[in-house]
Design a protein around this motif. Structure first.
Motif, PDB file in Angstrom:
ATOM      1  N   THR A 125      35.929 117.918 127.984  1.00  0.00           N
ATOM      2  CA  THR A 125      35.174 119.148 128.179  1.00  0.00           C
ATOM      3  C   THR A 125      35.651 119.969 129.368  1.00  0.00           C
ATOM      4  N   VAL A 126      36.033 119.311 130.449  1.00  0.00           N
ATOM      5  CA  VAL A 126      36.351 120.023 131.698  1.00  0.00           C
ATOM      6  C   VAL A 126      37.421 121.104 131.517  1.00  0.00           C
ATOM      7  N   PRO A 127      38.559 120.818 130.878  1.00  0.00           N
ATOM      8  CA  PRO A 127      39.565 121.887 130.748  1.00  0.00           C
ATOM      9  C   PRO A 127      39.050 123.107 129.998  1.00  0.00           C
ATOM     10  N   ILE A 128      38.268 122.891 128.958  1.00  0.00           N
ATOM     11  CA  ILE A 128      37.750 124.001 128.164  1.00  0.00           C
ATOM     12  C   ILE A 128      36.687 124.759 128.942  1.00  0.00           C
ATOM     13  N   ALA A 129      35.814 124.037 129.655  1.00  0.00           N
ATOM     14  CA  ALA A 129      34.774 124.703 130.441  1.00  0.00           C
ATOM     15  C   ALA A 129      35.384 125.578 131.527  1.00  0.00           C
ATOM     16  N   ILE A 130      36.454 125.093 132.158  1.00  0.00           N
ATOM     17  CA  ILE A 130      37.119 125.887 133.196  1.00  0.00           C
ATOM     18  C   ILE A 130      37.785 127.115 132.591  1.00  0.00           C
ATOM     19  N   ALA A 131      38.445 126.946 131.449  1.00  0.00           N
ATOM     20  CA  ALA A 131      39.081 128.095 130.793  1.00  0.00           C
ATOM     21  C   ALA A 131      38.045 129.152 130.418  1.00  0.00           C
ATOM     22  N   GLN A 132      36.901 128.721 129.923  1.00  0.00           N
ATOM     23  CA  GLN A 132      35.853 129.670 129.566  1.00  0.00           C
ATOM     24  C   GLN A 132      35.275 130.351 130.802  1.00  0.00           C
ATOM     25  N   ALA A 133      35.114 129.588 131.894  1.00  0.00           N
ATOM     26  CA  ALA A 133      34.608 130.178 133.135  1.00  0.00           C
ATOM     27  C   ALA A 133      35.569 131.229 133.684  1.00  0.00           C
ATOM     28  N   ARG A 134      36.865 131.005 133.505  1.00  0.00           N
ATOM     29  CA  ARG A 134      37.843 132.003 133.970  1.00  0.00           C
ATOM     30  C   ARG A 134      37.761 133.282 133.148  1.00  0.00           C
ATOM     31  N   LEU A 135      37.406 133.156 131.877  1.00  0.00           N
ATOM     32  CA  LEU A 135      37.171 134.348 131.072  1.00  0.00           C
ATOM     33  C   LEU A 135      35.945 135.107 131.584  1.00  0.00           C
ATOM     34  N   VAL A 136      34.891 134.384 131.936  1.00  0.00           N
ATOM     35  CA  VAL A 136      33.709 135.025 132.516  1.00  0.00           C
ATOM     36  C   VAL A 136      34.083 135.727 133.813  1.00  0.00           C
ATOM     37  N   GLU A 137      34.848 135.040 134.624  1.00  0.00           N
ATOM     38  CA  GLU A 137      35.320 135.587 135.904  1.00  0.00           C
ATOM     39  C   GLU A 137      36.068 136.902 135.700  1.00  0.00           C
ATOM     40  N   ARG A 138      36.854 136.973 134.624  1.00  0.00           N
ATOM     41  CA  ARG A 138      37.685 138.157 134.379  1.00  0.00           C
ATOM     42  C   ARG A 138      36.927 139.269 133.650  1.00  0.00           C
ATOM     43  N   LEU A 139      36.123 138.896 132.649  1.00  0.00           N
ATOM     44  CA  LEU A 139      35.507 139.907 131.785  1.00  0.00           C
ATOM     45  C   LEU A 139      34.118 140.343 132.255  1.00  0.00           C
ATOM     46  N   SER A 140      33.410 139.462 132.945  1.00  0.00           N
ATOM     47  CA  SER A 140      32.062 139.780 133.439  1.00  0.00           C
ATOM     48  C   SER A 140      31.876 139.138 134.809  1.00  0.00           C
ATOM     49  N   PRO A 141      32.596 139.630 135.822  1.00  0.00           N
ATOM     50  CA  PRO A 141      32.623 138.955 137.119  1.00  0.00           C
ATOM     51  C   PRO A 141      31.276 138.871 137.820  1.00  0.00           C
ATOM     52  N   ASP A 142      30.332 139.743 137.487  1.00  0.00           N
ATOM     53  CA  ASP A 142      29.018 139.688 138.116  1.00  0.00           C
ATOM     54  C   ASP A 142      28.025 138.818 137.352  1.00  0.00           C
ATOM     55  N   ALA A 143      28.445 138.302 136.217  1.00  0.00           N
ATOM     56  CA  ALA A 143      27.526 137.513 135.389  1.00  0.00           C
ATOM     57  C   ALA A 143      27.266 136.152 136.026  1.00  0.00           C
ATOM     58  N   TRP A 144      26.090 135.610 135.730  1.00  0.00           N
ATOM     59  CA  TRP A 144      25.796 134.221 136.064  1.00  0.00           C
ATOM     60  C   TRP A 144      26.124 133.349 134.847  1.00  0.00           C
ATOM     61  N   LEU A 145      26.882 132.293 135.100  1.00  0.00           N
ATOM     62  CA  LEU A 145      27.187 131.304 134.077  1.00  0.00           C
ATOM     63  C   LEU A 145      26.153 130.187 134.196  1.00  0.00           C
ATOM     64  N   VAL A 146      25.316 130.071 133.191  1.00  0.00           N
ATOM     65  CA  VAL A 146      24.237 129.075 133.189  1.00  0.00           C
ATOM     66  C   VAL A 146      24.699 127.910 132.320  1.00  0.00           C
ATOM     67  N   ASN A 147      24.965 126.785 132.957  1.00  0.00           N
ATOM     68  CA  ASN A 147      25.626 125.681 132.269  1.00  0.00           C
ATOM     69  C   ASN A 147      24.634 124.645 131.771  1.00  0.00           C
ATOM     70  N   PHE A 148      24.548 124.512 130.426  1.00  0.00           N
ATOM     71  CA  PHE A 148      23.821 123.405 129.794  1.00  0.00           C
ATOM     72  C   PHE A 148      24.796 122.293 129.405  1.00  0.00           C
ATOM     73  N   THR A 149      26.087 122.598 129.376  1.00  0.00           N
ATOM     74  CA  THR A 149      27.079 121.688 128.811  1.00  0.00           C
ATOM     75  C   THR A 149      27.127 120.380 129.583  1.00  0.00           C
ATOM     76  N   ASN A 150      27.031 119.273 128.860  1.00  0.00           N
ATOM     77  CA  ASN A 150      27.087 117.950 129.477  1.00  0.00           C
ATOM     78  C   ASN A 150      28.511 117.432 129.617  1.00  0.00           C
ATOM     79  N   PRO A 151      28.764 116.541 130.568  1.00  0.00           N
ATOM     80  CA  PRO A 151      27.853 116.134 131.641  1.00  0.00           C
ATOM     81  C   PRO A 151      27.642 117.278 132.640  1.00  0.00           C
TER      82      PRO A 151
END
Length: 474
Positions: A125-151
């Motif tokens: 999960t970690v590599p994919i979660a980081i890749a998705q977070a980088r998309l958030v960082e780039r496309l919606s930098p002011d957004a809050w990422l609310v993580n339910f994803t386990n662990p």
């Protein structure tokens, strides 16, 4: 700084069975969030279509103006969002079931966030979660990422360490325990203050104040009260009294590992295996109802599924029970219950908009709040949350009885994140060695092969180049 004048909330993992309940929650607080649109994304287009349709039926059923739609790409879902919710399961529920059964086969209890299956989930999960977070960082930098994803704690740690995304990890386990404590005492949840300390799926309540009066001794001294704190008989009450700490249910997989394994073997199954069957039946029922335009029937089928799933929680591991046993299902309105992950998600989001500041237990950077742990460690701790701000509340040092366990799990998390990103087989074995629920070197090779398949040769360097952390199919 974000002004939250926008209207878009995104959910990554919109094809999951969690998605419709989250839609219900966002619809319920849409005015406070200023949310007019919820966009779901999932790589499984068929499942996404079903959950979008169910989400729309839920809005119709309960009333509201929230628009629910699917996105054809991750970028479309994220761009312009003010909140991005993440609830992904790499490998799907079949992957969870496979991981848990592989762990049981090798002599370890099977649970998706702890032990061998938890490590497998983290590595994938970690590599994919980081890749998705980088998309958030780039496309919606002011957004809050609310993580339910386990662990959840480990994933939040990885994203916090390797990206600049604004992230908070959420879990309903602490608040569920607080709710159960209040119910046992006959108190209102707003009348209690619970001092909670720990990490995600590794936390304890060490103080309970009812209208300012300390009442934990009353709880610890009464078996009938302690029995009401858990859906299944998890812990010996003598252990709880000896620790003088009330553990959350996931400590069962540390304090009662052999008992959990024995019950799983007796049942010949795991929680993931049973959830896979429940999900399959749910999807079939939803297709039938939605295909006939029966949105009400789909909502009712989903509610029944939630009650069956919640009512059987931890019964297999604690009692060798089954989700399919007669009388296991709860008889409540699962949408309007006072606790649950959709509740804590909406409370956190409402607080971050400034609409309803609150003190909530979340997974966030320690920042000196928990003595003896580094500032950059993600911990699960009560935090004051207000407009664009999460400030962990300072707390006392970890009790001696749990300090070693917490430190070991944080060391494991660091090793697991390193292994997930490097693809290094030996680093993954080191993570297993450090993990308190495994703690041996020799079995780690066999465990990894059972979880991911054979890797390379049998020499000192078993893998040539980085490993792709896939799901090993039976």
């Amino acid at each position: 700084m974000s002004t939250y004048t926008g209207r878009k909330v995104a959910l990554i993992g919109g094809g999951s069975v969690r998605a419709p309940l989250v839609v219900y929650g966002v619809n319920e607080v849409s005015e406070a969030l200023g949310a007019g649109e919820m966009v779901l994304y999932d790589p499984d287009a068929d499942r996404l279509q079903i959950m979008v349709a169910l989400g729309q039926a839920i809005v119709t059923e309960f009333g509201g103006s929230l628009q629910v739609r699917g996105a054809t790409s991750l970028e479309e879902a994220i761009e312009g969002s003010h909140f991005v919710l993440s609830s992904i399961r790499v490998g799907g529920i079949a992957g969870r079931a496979s991981d848990e059964l592989a762990a049981i086969d090798k002599g370890y209890s099977g649970q998706e966030t702890t032990g061998p299956a938890g490590i497998a989930m983290a590595l994938r999960t970690v590599p994919i979660a980081i890749a998705q977070a980088r998309l958030v960082e780039r496309l919606s930098p002011d957004a809050w990422l609310v993580n339910f994803t386990n662990p959840a704690g480990l994933v939040t740690q990885a994203v916090s360490t390797h990206t600049r995304a604004r992230i908070v990890g959420i879990c309903d386990t602490p608040t569920e325990l607080f709710h159960n404590i209040a119910h046992a005492l006959g108190a209102g949840s707003d009348e209690l203050e619970c001092d909670y300390v720990g990490l995600n799926h590794l936390g304890w309540v060490r103080s309970v104040r009812w209208r300012g009066e300390e009442v934990i001794d009353r709880l610890l001294g009464d078996n009938a009260l302690l029995r009401k704190l858990y859906l299944a008989p998890l812990f010996d009450f003598k252990m709880i009294r000896t620790l003088r700490l009330i553990p959350t249910e996931y400590l069962f997989f540390y304090y009662e590992r052999q008992r959990a394994l024995t019950n799983q073997r007796a049942q010949g199954s795991s929680r993931g295996t049973e959830i896979e069957k429940l999900n399959h039946a749910l999807v079939g029922a939803l297709k039938s109802h939605l295909g006939k335009g029966d949105g009400h029937g789909a909502v009712q089928a989903y509610a029944a599924y939630l009650n069956q799933r919640s009512g059987s929680y931890m019964k297999l591991e604690a009692e060798a029970g089954s989700a399919f046993d007669e009388g296991m299902s709860l008889q409540v309105d699962p949408f309007r219950v006072s606790s649950g992950y959709h509740r804590i998600a909406m409370d956190v989001m409402s607080a971050l908009t400034g609409a309803k500041p609150a003190k909530i237990v979340v997974n966030t950077l320690n920042q000196g709040a928990m003595p003896s742990l580094p500032d950059e460690d993600v911990v699960e701790i009560a935090s004051d949350i207000s407009r664009d701000s999460i400030i962990p509340c300072p707390t006392q040092a970890l009790p001696d009885a749990v300090q070693g366990l917490v430190r070991s799990v944080k060391a494991y998390e660091r090793a697991a994140i390193e292994a997930a990103l490097s693809g290094d087989w030996l680093t993954a074995r080191k993570a297993m060695l450090i993990h308190p629920a495994i703690g041996e070197w020799t079995p780690s090779e066999d465990l990894l092969q059972g979880l991911f398949g054979h890797c390379g040769d049998d020499g000192d360097n078993p893998c040539q180049g980085p490993v792709h952390w896939h799901v090993a199919r039976p």
